[in-house]
Design a protein around this motif. Structure first.
Motif, PDB file in Angstrom:
ATOM      1  N   SER A  90       0.871  -1.173   0.000  1.00 39.90           N
ATOM      2  CA  SER A  90       0.000   0.000   0.000  1.00 39.90           C
ATOM      3  C   SER A  90       0.912   1.228   0.000  1.00 39.90           C
ATOM      4  N   THR A 136       1.011   3.479   2.143  1.00 36.38           N
ATOM      5  CA  THR A 136       1.476   3.637   3.524  1.00 36.38           C
ATOM      6  C   THR A 136       2.694   2.761   3.786  1.00 36.38           C
ATOM      7  N   GLU A 137       2.664   1.525   3.302  1.00 37.56           N
ATOM      8  CA  GLU A 137       3.788   0.615   3.518  1.00 37.56           C
ATOM      9  C   GLU A 137       5.042   1.106   2.816  1.00 37.56           C
ATOM     10  N   ASP A 166       6.248   4.210   4.769  1.00 35.59           N
ATOM     11  CA  ASP A 166       6.780   3.797   6.066  1.00 35.59           C
ATOM     12  C   ASP A 166       8.164   3.187   5.910  1.00 35.59           C
ATOM     13  N   VAL A 175       2.311   9.302   7.073  1.00 42.02           N
ATOM     14  CA  VAL A 175       2.038   7.905   7.404  1.00 42.02           C
ATOM     15  C   VAL A 175       0.935   7.829   8.467  1.00 42.02           C
ATOM     16  N   GLU A 176       1.045   8.669   9.486  1.00 44.13           N
ATOM     17  CA  GLU A 176       0.020   8.676  10.537  1.00 44.13           C
ATOM     18  C   GLU A 176      -1.361   9.021   9.967  1.00 44.13           C
ATOM     19  N   ASP A 199      -2.755   6.103   7.955  1.00 41.11           N
ATOM     20  CA  ASP A 199      -3.268   5.065   8.849  1.00 41.11           C
ATOM     21  C   ASP A 199      -4.602   5.482   9.468  1.00 41.11           C
ATOM     22  N   GLU A 200      -4.677   6.720   9.908  1.00 41.99           N
ATOM     23  CA  GLU A 200      -5.924   7.204  10.499  1.00 41.99           C
ATOM     24  C   GLU A 200      -7.059   7.158   9.486  1.00 41.99           C
ATOM     25  N   ARG A 211      -7.360   5.274   6.900  1.00 37.63           N
ATOM     26  CA  ARG A 211      -7.684   3.901   6.497  1.00 37.63           C
ATOM     27  C   ARG A 211      -8.361   3.101   7.603  1.00 37.63           C
ATOM     28  N   PHE A 212      -7.931   3.293   8.847  1.00 45.68           N
ATOM     29  CA  PHE A 212      -8.356   2.387   9.908  1.00 45.68           C
ATOM     30  C   PHE A 212      -9.285   2.982  10.958  1.00 45.68           C
ATOM     31  N   SER A 213      -9.479   4.274  10.979  1.00 46.82           N
ATOM     32  CA  SER A 213     -10.340   4.853  12.006  1.00 46.82           C
ATOM     33  C   SER A 213     -11.794   4.886  11.538  1.00 46.82           C
TER      34      SER A 213
END
Length: 74
Positions: A15, A17-18, A21, A38-39, A42-43, A45-47
């Motif tokens: 991804s 992000t990967e 990172d 990156v943060e 992640d937020e 995608r996952f929040s």
């Protein structure tokens, strides 16, 4: 730039992000904006909550700092 550092080279299944990172961890990208981006990825995608205009502005600013850093290395 990222593809020239084996530890940061993107893989087909990565991804964004990967990739980012790994590039930050390998030191390919040193901009403080990179970790922030990156943060934010992640937020987003996952929040469970929606991202705000302020989040979008932070991501755009972080991306600009990363691009400025990479352009400065040419």
């Amino acid at each position: 730039m990222v593809t020239t550092v084996p530890a940061a080279t993107p893989h087909a299944a990565d991804s964004p992000t990967e990739v980012l990172d790994r590039a930050v961890s390998a030191g390919t990208i040193r901009s403080p904006g990179a970790w922030r981006l990156v943060e934010l990825f992640d937020e987003a995608r996952f929040s469970p909550h929606p991202m705000t205009e302020a989040n979008r502005a932070q991501a755009a600013n972080a991306l600009k700092r990363i691009l400025d850093e990479l352009r400065g290395r040419r």
